[in-house]
Motif scaffolding. Structure first.
Motif, PDB file in Angstrom:
ATOM      1  N   ASP A  20      -2.311 -30.780  13.200  1.00  0.00           N
ATOM      2  CA  ASP A  20      -1.818 -31.386  12.125  1.00  0.00           C
ATOM      3  C   ASP A  20      -0.847 -30.870  10.976  1.00  0.00           C
ATOM      4  OD1 ASP A  20      -1.834 -32.532  14.421  1.00  0.00           O
ATOM      5  OD2 ASP A  20      -3.619 -34.179  13.789  1.00  0.00           O
ATOM      6  N   ASP A  23       1.850 -28.349  11.824  1.00  0.00           N
ATOM      7  CA  ASP A  23       3.093 -28.858  11.642  1.00  0.00           C
ATOM      8  C   ASP A  23       3.487 -29.435  10.793  1.00  0.00           C
ATOM      9  OD1 ASP A  23       2.342 -27.690  14.093  1.00  0.00           O
ATOM     10  OD2 ASP A  23       1.091 -28.963  15.138  1.00  0.00           O
ATOM     11  N   GLU A  24       3.365 -30.404   9.634  1.00  0.00           N
ATOM     12  CA  GLU A  24       3.014 -31.009   8.709  1.00  0.00           C
ATOM     13  C   GLU A  24       4.228 -30.082   8.169  1.00  0.00           C
ATOM     14  OE1 GLU A  24       2.695 -35.135   5.378  1.00  0.00           O
ATOM     15  OE2 GLU A  24       1.153 -34.039   7.554  1.00  0.00           O
ATOM     16  N   MET A  26       5.394 -26.890   8.178  1.00  0.00           N
ATOM     17  CA  MET A  26       6.248 -26.446   8.942  1.00  0.00           C
ATOM     18  C   MET A  26       7.702 -27.269   8.901  1.00  0.00           C
ATOM     19  SD  MET A  26       3.968 -24.630  11.837  1.00  0.00           S
ATOM     20  CE  MET A  26       5.615 -24.058  12.631  1.00  0.00           C
ATOM     21  N   HIS A  27       7.192 -28.601   8.814  1.00  0.00           N
ATOM     22  CA  HIS A  27       8.466 -29.374   8.956  1.00  0.00           C
ATOM     23  C   HIS A  27       9.278 -29.564   7.660  1.00  0.00           C
ATOM     24  CE1 HIS A  27      10.202 -33.891  10.757  1.00  0.00           C
ATOM     25  NE2 HIS A  27      10.969 -32.780  10.523  1.00  0.00           N
ATOM     26  N   ALA A  28       8.563 -30.010   7.179  1.00  0.00           N
ATOM     27  CA  ALA A  28       8.605 -30.173   5.662  1.00  0.00           C
ATOM     28  C   ALA A  28       8.823 -28.721   4.962  1.00  0.00           C
ATOM     29  CB  ALA A  28       7.336 -30.053   4.695  1.00  0.00           C
ATOM     30  N   LEU A  30      11.331 -26.959   7.251  1.00  0.00           N
ATOM     31  CA  LEU A  30      11.791 -26.793   7.542  1.00  0.00           C
ATOM     32  C   LEU A  30      13.023 -28.214   6.654  1.00  0.00           C
ATOM     33  CD1 LEU A  30      11.795 -26.291  11.692  1.00  0.00           C
ATOM     34  CD2 LEU A  30      12.615 -25.301  10.662  1.00  0.00           C
ATOM     35  N   ILE A  31      13.230 -28.558   6.355  1.00  0.00           N
ATOM     36  CA  ILE A  31      13.661 -30.239   5.902  1.00  0.00           C
ATOM     37  C   ILE A  31      13.621 -29.618   4.696  1.00  0.00           C
ATOM     38  CG2 ILE A  31      13.160 -32.157   4.251  1.00  0.00           C
ATOM     39  CD1 ILE A  31      11.752 -33.156   6.814  1.00  0.00           C
ATOM     40  N   SER A  34      17.007 -26.940   5.016  1.00  0.00           N
ATOM     41  CA  SER A  34      17.764 -28.287   5.223  1.00  0.00           C
ATOM     42  C   SER A  34      19.394 -28.784   4.105  1.00  0.00           C
ATOM     43  CB  SER A  34      17.671 -29.423   5.983  1.00  0.00           C
ATOM     44  OG  SER A  34      17.269 -29.860   5.452  1.00  0.00           O
ATOM     45  N   ILE A  85      15.972 -21.406  14.597  1.00  0.00           N
ATOM     46  CA  ILE A  85      16.724 -21.725  13.744  1.00  0.00           C
ATOM     47  C   ILE A  85      17.573 -21.410  12.723  1.00  0.00           C
ATOM     48  CG2 ILE A  85      15.658 -21.750  10.797  1.00  0.00           C
ATOM     49  CD1 ILE A  85      13.061 -21.948  12.107  1.00  0.00           C
TER      50      ILE A  85
END
Length: 288
Positions: A20, A23-24, A26-28, A30-31, A34, A85
């Motif tokens: 978890d 995953d968090e 990785m998401h951060a 990606l943000i 961006s 991506i």
């Protein structure tokens, strides 16, 4: 007793908590990526023209990805994630569509398009390379995917790339080739190239020749990849020749002339990176 033996095995709950956390993170990331892309869009503004696709940069990224990859996660999965991506963020910077020639089969071409460009980028099917290239020619930054193999009845579609302002071949996909690749169909990506984005390790030329036959075909087969279509007289042919790094078009045309052919015309219609293949567990650059 060793420290390793004394250390208790982690619990399932602890391992899932680690997943978890990753995953968090990785998401951060990606943000964060961006946000950088948003700034990049502001900096670039209208400074660039042509396709937003950057094959030289993407080839470098994919080669590094293969070289550093390890562990039980299949390379196919990692490559697909990175492709989505890259393609999605490219689409965010400059929206584009992928026009696909389905003459080789819808399933194979759709698999290639979705593997390399994901589901955010619009997929536009065409029955033939000609309509796909025409759609790209009329666009600012769209891409066409055309089989990089001989297809019966396809015609010499590459002749529409000969004009100075015509679209050009800018990549050959997949970037990383291997026998078990989930999107293994070889395809050319065609677009209006940005000058600073070209990868010119392999030059692709359109040739018109007379005196084409089995002898000429056998003569140049060891020198370059060739797609041939009948052209004009019974012994005429339109050739699409991919000249590999270390080889020259002059050497190939000389070989054709010695084999009894006459060169009627030549035109550069694009370029792409050297094919990057996997041999066993080790990445190896193919000869062409």
């Amino acid at each position: 007793m060793s420290d390793q033996a004394q250390k208790p095995a982690p619990s399932l709950a602890a391992l899932r908590a680690e997943i978890d956390r990753i995953d968090e993170a990785m998401h951060a990331l990606l943000i964060e990526r961006s946000e950088i892309i948003a700034n990049l869009i502001k900096v670039k503004g209208t400074q660039e023209s042509g396709s937003a696709f950057r094959p030289a940069r993407e080839v470098s990224m994919m080669r590094k990805l293969v070289e550093r990859h390890r562990g039980i996660l299949p390379l196919d999965t990692v490559e697909s994630i990175w492709r989505v991506i890259i393609a999605t963020f490219t689409h965010v910077q400059a929206p584009y569509s992928v026009h696909a020639d389905l003459t080789v089969g819808e399933a194979a071409m759709r698999d290639s398009a979705r593997f390399h460009f994901g589901f955010t980028v619009p997929f536009v099917p065409h029955m033939g390379a000609g309509p796909a290239i025409a759609a790209v020619a009329a666009s600012k930054g769209d891409l066409a995917l055309v089989p990089a193999v001989s297809v019966a009845g396809a015609g010499a579609w590459w002749q529409s790339l000969e004009g100075e302002t015509a679209p050009k071949i800018i990549a050959r996909l997949p970037f990383v080739e291997r026998p078990d690749h989930p999107a293994s169909l070889p395809v050319f990506a065609i677009s209006h190239p940005a000058a600073d984005a070209v990868m010119a390790e392999v030059e692709v030329h359109s040739l018109r020749v007379s005196g084409w036959g089995a002898v000429a075909a056998r003569t140049i087969a060891p020198l370059a990849e060739v797609i041939a279509e009948p052209d004009g007289a019974f012994d005429g042919a339109a050739l699409l020749i991919s000249v590999p790094k270390g080889q020259t078009l002059a050497a190939i045309t000389d070989a054709l002339v010695k084999a009894g052919a006459t060169i009627r015309s030549t035109a550069l219609v694009g370029s792409h990176a050297t094919r990057y293949t996997l041999s066993g567990a080790h990445p190896v650059a193919a000869a062409r």
